[in-house]
Design a protein around this motif. Structure first.
Motif, PDB file in Angstrom:
ATOM      1  N   PHE A 178       0.827  -1.200   0.000  1.00  0.00           N
ATOM      2  CA  PHE A 178       0.000   0.000   0.000  1.00  0.00           C
ATOM      3  C   PHE A 178       0.867   1.256   0.000  1.00  0.00           C
ATOM      4  O   PHE A 178       1.973   1.266   0.546  1.00  0.00           O
ATOM      5  N   LEU A 207       0.503   5.579   0.641  1.00  0.00           N
ATOM      6  CA  LEU A 207      -0.267   6.758   1.025  1.00  0.00           C
ATOM      7  C   LEU A 207       0.332   7.961   0.302  1.00  0.00           C
ATOM      8  O   LEU A 207       1.504   8.288   0.491  1.00  0.00           O
ATOM      9  N   ALA A 230      -1.604   8.694  10.209  1.00  0.00           N
ATOM     10  CA  ALA A 230      -1.832   7.587   9.279  1.00  0.00           C
ATOM     11  C   ALA A 230      -0.715   6.562   9.373  1.00  0.00           C
ATOM     12  O   ALA A 230      -0.964   5.342   9.373  1.00  0.00           O
ATOM     13  N   ALA A 257      -1.246   2.684  10.522  1.00  0.00           N
ATOM     14  CA  ALA A 257      -0.843   1.577   9.655  1.00  0.00           C
ATOM     15  C   ALA A 257       0.102   0.638  10.383  1.00  0.00           C
ATOM     16  O   ALA A 257      -0.009  -0.592  10.277  1.00  0.00           O
ATOM     17  N   LEU A 270       3.457  -0.090   4.461  1.00  0.00           N
ATOM     18  CA  LEU A 270       3.012   1.175   3.897  1.00  0.00           C
ATOM     19  C   LEU A 270       4.189   2.016   3.428  1.00  0.00           C
ATOM     20  O   LEU A 270       5.172   2.185   4.155  1.00  0.00           O
ATOM     21  N   LEU A 324      -5.058   6.722  -0.511  1.00  0.00           N
ATOM     22  CA  LEU A 324      -4.489   5.405  -0.224  1.00  0.00           C
ATOM     23  C   LEU A 324      -4.606   4.546  -1.482  1.00  0.00           C
ATOM     24  O   LEU A 324      -5.713   4.283  -1.969  1.00  0.00           O
ATOM     25  N   ARG A 347      -9.808   7.768   0.001  1.00  0.00           N
ATOM     26  CA  ARG A 347      -9.256   9.124  -0.034  1.00  0.00           C
ATOM     27  C   ARG A 347      -9.987   9.982   0.986  1.00  0.00           C
ATOM     28  O   ARG A 347     -11.146   9.710   1.355  1.00  0.00           O
ATOM     29  N   TRP A 400      -9.214   1.560   7.419  1.00  0.00           N
ATOM     30  CA  TRP A 400      -8.025   0.732   7.170  1.00  0.00           C
ATOM     31  C   TRP A 400      -8.425  -0.744   7.054  1.00  0.00           C
ATOM     32  O   TRP A 400      -7.982  -1.452   6.142  1.00  0.00           O
TER      33      TRP A 400
END
Length: 578
Positions: free
Chosen positions: A483, A485, A498, A502, A509, A529, A539, A549
């Motif tokens: 993922f 961000l 964030a 995560a 991330l 994301l 978003r 999440w």
């Protein structure tokens, strides 16, 4: 040209007893999935019935999204180097080759600003060979000369019975997961009892590969590029191949579904296309129905279908293999996340509801494109073969070409089909309530709405760690393996929140800082994301809530549950850029 060495049948003594992921079918889609998994630390076993890669002329267009995935897998530059295919196709409307074309139209390509890679022309066999090389380098096991016989799928695992293609030996592998990439007659699909929804076949088309060694002698020139030849009985898409100087491929039809074509018939067809009694050497002849064939489900328990095993379309839009590559990109990260423990229990369940509606839509778009080509003669009021342009006035010729282009427009203009792939009802996408632009066959409008392809952008050189000396850099090259961000314009506090959240969820991330690049108008949020397959998961203007999440992860993962049971969890978000 890629050279493929004939291999031996894999001895039964070296076939492993167990596979984390067993992939039935070593074509480009199955091998791409194996490569994707290997790059995520998951080893797979690929079962392929052939001992060498078939030297067929098929699936020659690699779309922009396919090339973007190949870039992610580290092979895009190499496939361009090996094949040097045309990236600027022109289509000539014409009668027999002995006459000059009536006119030309451009095969519309996506705006290079909205994609990270432009399309490329390369035969499937070259891509297959390259993917197999890279997968082998990463430790993927290829079992050649074997095929799936039966599958016994249980709740906690799958037992796969194998036999050699010749049928003289058998073996068995226990697998955690099985993926069927074994073509339109998939033994995987049949063995686990997945039905296929099929439209009524409308016609039969032939795929012909021939050598025309004295073509130029008969017509006085050497045709190039793509050519659409219309006759009173059928039309043919004819183009040169990379199999030799005089080797051509023709896709010819429609014929009645029950029609049979022998070699003499191929010779007659090619001579009619040329308009002269050229020498015709038949190299390959096959046929396909004008029909939509999509599996009723792409998943049954621990067994999944990708590529032609899941869907078959008329090849008018060139999307069979390209859609299969998209299947592999979607399924690969979900399998790896589940196996590695950070994906939730619903993550794999999202594969079918995301990819199957897309397969069904692409099938219908392909049928529309076929029908448009068939309708050209009807709307152009052509009762016989297309005329010699020398017999027409300039005005008549222009009007005829404009009519033909207008009617067949959906075949050459397909940005919506190729780029506007979206998952509007996905259970692992956090919908933000915004209204998406309507989908159109020929138009792509970048939209950062969750469930859509993440809009691409080019950044000035020097942005991020990967820019190097380049004048500009693709945003996609900054995205992480898992993922990502994107910080468009959020505060440092929201980004830190964030990252902390995560880490608390044990989510791998990457954070990419895009502040200062004036991209909020494109993404319409401060934070975005992006999933590993480059679709928007979420978003917003503040850090995602914990429930958001967890939605993107497909539920609470094994790692999260283990950490809770252990009384805490420590992890760190990785790969911060900017």
């Amino acid at each position: 040209m890629t050279m493929v060495v004939e291999a031996e049948v894999t001895p039964v003594s070296v076939i492993p007893d167990h596979a984390t992921v067993l992939i039935a079918g070593g074509g480009p889609v199955g091998t791409a999935l194996a490569l994707d998994l290997a790059q995520r630390g998951i080893q797979s076993v690929v079962i392929e019935r052939r001992t060498s890669i078939k030297q067929a002329v098929k699936a020659q267009e690699l779309s922009a999204p396919t090339m973007e995935q190949l870039e992610r897998w580290g092979v895009a530059d190499e496939i361009r180097r090996r094949t040097k295919g045309s990236t600027h196709a022109t289509i000539s409307f014409r009668g027999p080759f002995i006459h000059q074309p009536l006119g030309e139209v451009s095969w519309v390509k996506p705006d290079p600003e909205v994609v990270a890679q432009i399309p490329h022309v390369a035969a499937q066999r070259h891509l297959n060979a390259l993917l197999r090389e890279r997968a082998t380098e990463l430790g993927v096991t290829h079992v050649l000369g074997w095929m799936v016989d039966e599958i016994d799928a249980q709740e906690d695992g799958v037992t796969v019975s194998l036999r050699t293609t010749e049928g003289d030996e058998t073996a068995s592998i226990a697998a955690d997961y099985v993926v069927g990439a074994d073509g339109g007659q998939s033994r995987t699909r049949l063995s686990v009892g997945i039905d296929r929804n099929e439209s009524d076949p409308q016609a039969r088309h032939y795929n012909l590969v021939v050598s025309l060694p004295d073509l130029a002698e008969h017509i006085g020139y050497e045709p190039r590029g793509g050519n659409i030849v219309w006759t009173s009985d059928w039309h043919a898409t004819v183009s040169p191949t990379d199999l030799g100087e005089h080797v051509w491929r023709g896709i010819v039809g429609p014929f009645p579904f029950e029609h049979e074509l022998d070699d003499e018939g191929v010779v007659n067809i090619m001579r009619r296309i040329v308009g002269a009694d050229v020498t015709v050497e038949v190299i390959e002849k096959s046929w396909f129905p004008i029909q939509s064939r999509v599996a009723a489900s792409y998943q049954k328990g621990r067994v999944f279908l990708v590529g032609d095993a899941a869907h078959l379309f008329p090849p008018k839009l060139g999307q069979n293999m390209n859609t299969g590559i998209g299947d592999a990109a979607n399924l690969g990260w979900k399998l790896a996340a589940t196996i590695n423990g950070w994906g939730g229990p619903q993550l794999l369940e999202s594969y079918d509801p995301e990819r199957r509606p897309l397969g069904e839509a692409t099938a219908q778009a392909s049928l529309r494109a076929w029908q448009a080509t068939v309708n050209v003669q009807k709307f152009a009021n052509i009762n016989g073969d297309l005329p010699d342009p020398d017999t027409l006035s300039d005005e008549e010729q222009q009007r005829l070409v404009e009519t033909m282009n207008e009617v067949s427009y959906v075949e050459w203009n397909k940005d919506g089909v190729v780029l506007d792939t979206r998952y509007p009802n996905s259970e692992i996408v956090v919908d933000d309530g915004s209204v998406a632009e309507p989908w159109e066959h020929t138009v792509y409008i970048p939209q950062a709405k969750p469930g859509h392809r993440a809009p691409h952008a080019w950044l000035p050189g020097g942005a991020g760690d990967a820019a190097g000396e380049s004048d500009r850099i693709s945003l996609y090259s900054l995205l992480g393996k898992e993922f990502t961000l994107l910080n468009i314009s959020a505060s440092e506090a929201e980004v830190e929140q964030a990252k902390s959240d995560a880490a608390g969820l044990d989510l791998p991330l990457t954070v990419v800082d895009l502040t200062g690049h004036n991209l909020r108008g494109l993404y319409e949020a401060d934070l975005l994301l992006v999933r590993p397959d480059r679709y928007v998961a979420w978003r917003g203007n503040q850090a995602p809530a914990e429930s958001e999440w967890i939605t993107a992860l497909g539920g609470t993962s094994r790692r999260q549950l283990s950490a809770v049971n252990a009384g805490g969890l420590e992890a760190t978000a990785t790969g911060v850029v900017g």
